[in-house]
Write a protein that holds these residues in place. Sequence first.
Motif, short mmCIF file in Angstrom:
data_model
loop_
_atom_site.label_atom_id
_atom_site.label_comp_id
_atom_site.label_asym_id
_atom_site.label_seq_id
_atom_site.Cartn_x
_atom_site.Cartn_y
_atom_site.Cartn_z
N SER A 1 0.82 -1.22 0.00
CA SER A 1 0.00 0.00 0.00
C SER A 1 0.85 1.27 0.00
N ALA A 2 0.18 2.38 -0.22
CA ALA A 2 0.85 3.69 -0.31
C ALA A 2 1.02 4.35 1.07
N SER A 3 1.03 3.54 2.11
CA SER A 3 1.08 4.09 3.47
C SER A 3 2.49 4.21 4.04
N TYR A 4 3.50 3.99 3.20
CA TYR A 4 4.90 4.02 3.67
C TYR A 4 5.20 5.27 4.52
N GLN A 5 4.80 6.42 4.03
CA GLN A 5 5.08 7.67 4.74
C GLN A 5 3.77 8.31 5.23
N ALA A 6 2.73 7.49 5.36
CA ALA A 6 1.43 7.96 5.87
C ALA A 6 1.43 7.75 7.37
N THR A 7 1.71 8.81 8.10
CA THR A 7 1.74 8.70 9.56
C THR A 7 0.68 9.62 10.14
N ILE A 8 0.24 9.27 11.34
CA ILE A 8 -0.76 10.11 12.01
C ILE A 8 -0.16 11.50 12.25
N GLN A 9 1.12 11.52 12.67
CA GLN A 9 1.78 12.80 12.93
C GLN A 9 1.90 13.62 11.65
N GLY A 10 2.24 12.95 10.55
CA GLY A 10 2.41 13.65 9.27
C GLY A 10 1.11 14.22 8.74
N ALA B 1 0.04 -3.87 3.99
CA ALA B 1 -0.05 -2.46 4.42
C ALA B 1 1.34 -1.99 4.83
N SER B 2 1.86 -1.03 4.08
CA SER B 2 3.23 -0.57 4.33
C SER B 2 3.34 0.28 5.58
N ILE B 3 4.39 0.02 6.34
CA ILE B 3 4.79 0.92 7.41
C ILE B 3 6.26 1.28 7.19
N GLY B 4 6.51 2.51 6.81
CA GLY B 4 7.88 2.99 6.69
C GLY B 4 8.41 3.35 8.07
N SER B 5 9.70 3.51 8.15
CA SER B 5 10.34 3.75 9.44
C SER B 5 10.11 5.18 9.95
N TYR B 6 10.50 5.39 11.19
CA TYR B 6 10.49 6.75 11.76
C TYR B 6 11.34 7.67 10.89
N GLY B 7 12.43 7.13 10.38
CA GLY B 7 13.31 7.92 9.50
C GLY B 7 12.60 8.36 8.23
N ALA B 8 11.68 7.55 7.74
CA ALA B 8 10.93 7.94 6.55
C ALA B 8 10.04 9.14 6.88
N TYR B 9 9.42 9.10 8.05
CA TYR B 9 8.56 10.23 8.48
C TYR B 9 9.36 11.53 8.53
N LEU B 10 10.64 11.43 8.95
CA LEU B 10 11.47 12.63 9.04
C LEU B 10 11.70 13.25 7.67
N ALA B 11 11.53 12.44 6.61
CA ALA B 11 11.57 12.93 5.22
C ALA B 11 12.90 13.60 4.87
N ASP B 12 13.96 13.12 5.52
CA ASP B 12 15.29 13.66 5.22
C ASP B 12 16.26 12.55 4.81
N GLY B 13 15.70 11.43 4.41
CA GLY B 13 16.54 10.31 3.98
C GLY B 13 17.09 9.49 5.15
N SER B 14 16.58 9.73 6.37
CA SER B 14 17.11 9.03 7.55
C SER B 14 16.91 7.52 7.50
N GLU B 15 15.99 7.07 6.66
CA GLU B 15 15.85 5.60 6.58
C GLU B 15 17.04 5.00 5.83
N TYR B 16 17.92 5.84 5.30
CA TYR B 16 19.15 5.33 4.68
C TYR B 16 20.36 5.52 5.59
N SER B 17 20.13 6.03 6.82
CA SER B 17 21.23 6.11 7.80
C SER B 17 20.86 5.37 9.09
N GLY B 18 19.58 5.40 9.44
CA GLY B 18 19.14 4.76 10.68
C GLY B 18 19.68 5.46 11.92
#
Length: 324
Positions: free
Chosen positions: A74-83, A118-135
């Motif tokens: 699904s398209a929910s990778y970066q779909a967060t409640i906070q976002g 149902a996709s769940i992207g990481s907290y780093g994805a929510y940050l939207a700064d590429g943090s899912e590639y650094s962790g």
Amino acid sequence: MGFGTGDPTSLMQELLRVTGGSAVIDGGLATELEANGANLNDPLWSARCLIDSPHLIRKVHLDYLEAGANIIISASYQATIQGFKSRGFSMKKGYPKESCDVNENKLTSKQQPILVAASIGSYGAYLADGSEYSGDYGKAVTKETLKDFHRRRVEVLAESGADLIAFETIPNKIEAQAYVELLEESNLKIPAWFSFNSKDGVCTVSGDPITECAAIANSCDKVVAVGINCTPPRFIHGLILLIRKVTNKPILIYPNSGETYDANTKEWVPTTGVSKEDFVSYIYKWHEAGASLIGGCCRTTPKTIGAISKALSQDHGAPQTFIA
Ligand SMILES: C[S+](C)CC[C@H](N)C(=O)O
Ligand SMILES: N[C@@H](CCS)C(=O)O
Ligand SMILES: [Zn+2]
């Protein structure tokens, strides 16, 4: 979806039984939305399309199903409640106007088994700064922070009608542990898969050994597959062998094209991409090494998935383990 014993923990075994031992995951969703005209230069990245262009999401899902995918994400990778709250949305329940009923289209006549993850992207994805590639989330972000961040979102997606949760692009051990604890503490009716990303073929992007991360996923009965996504194809074979050391669960892999993402410009650096032909030539090796669920991540396309589907349907060599 029309098969299985109803026991969530046997979902993946059932899919693999029906498909004959290997199944096809879809390809890059966000990058294919872009290829279809979406503008993802947005803190919500692909989840922006849930607001302004659901018709494109429907089109891309159908393109992947037509290409032979058994699992669509699904398209929910970066779909967060906070976002979404930061975009002015409230917690009031509501549903999108468009829905995508796969039973309405011609796929039904092909008897193609299909699961929706149902996709769940990481907290780093929510940050939207590429943090899912650094962790690298810094010391202030603890396991409890991550559990609090993801808890309600996991519950909402588990009740959405999806067949499983896809924890994707997991960059580090702490987030994997947070997900396991959320699964153990909740009473979700659907299982999950864990998929890590790596940039060296040995560790996750944060530097945590993939064996330790996969072992954490393996420890949870609600996890029905473990693997790797959004990682260059050249690292995949070695990673499968390492994961196989710590789990007998089905292994999933859906590499990216091998190109590099520039988080500042939100663009892909195109020089080191793997051609469709190169990518597909790896598939037999990955399957033989033990991967039974194979697809593509960023910058792969319906053409890539069509080629994977064809390659797997011609490959009668069984992976080392998967069906109990
Ligand atoms: C897997 S990366 C390409 C995802 C994109 C990132 N979270 C962003 O918002 O730019
Ligand atoms: N399922 C997501 C993963 C991004 S790394 C996508 O394909 O857009
Ligand atoms: Zn990706």
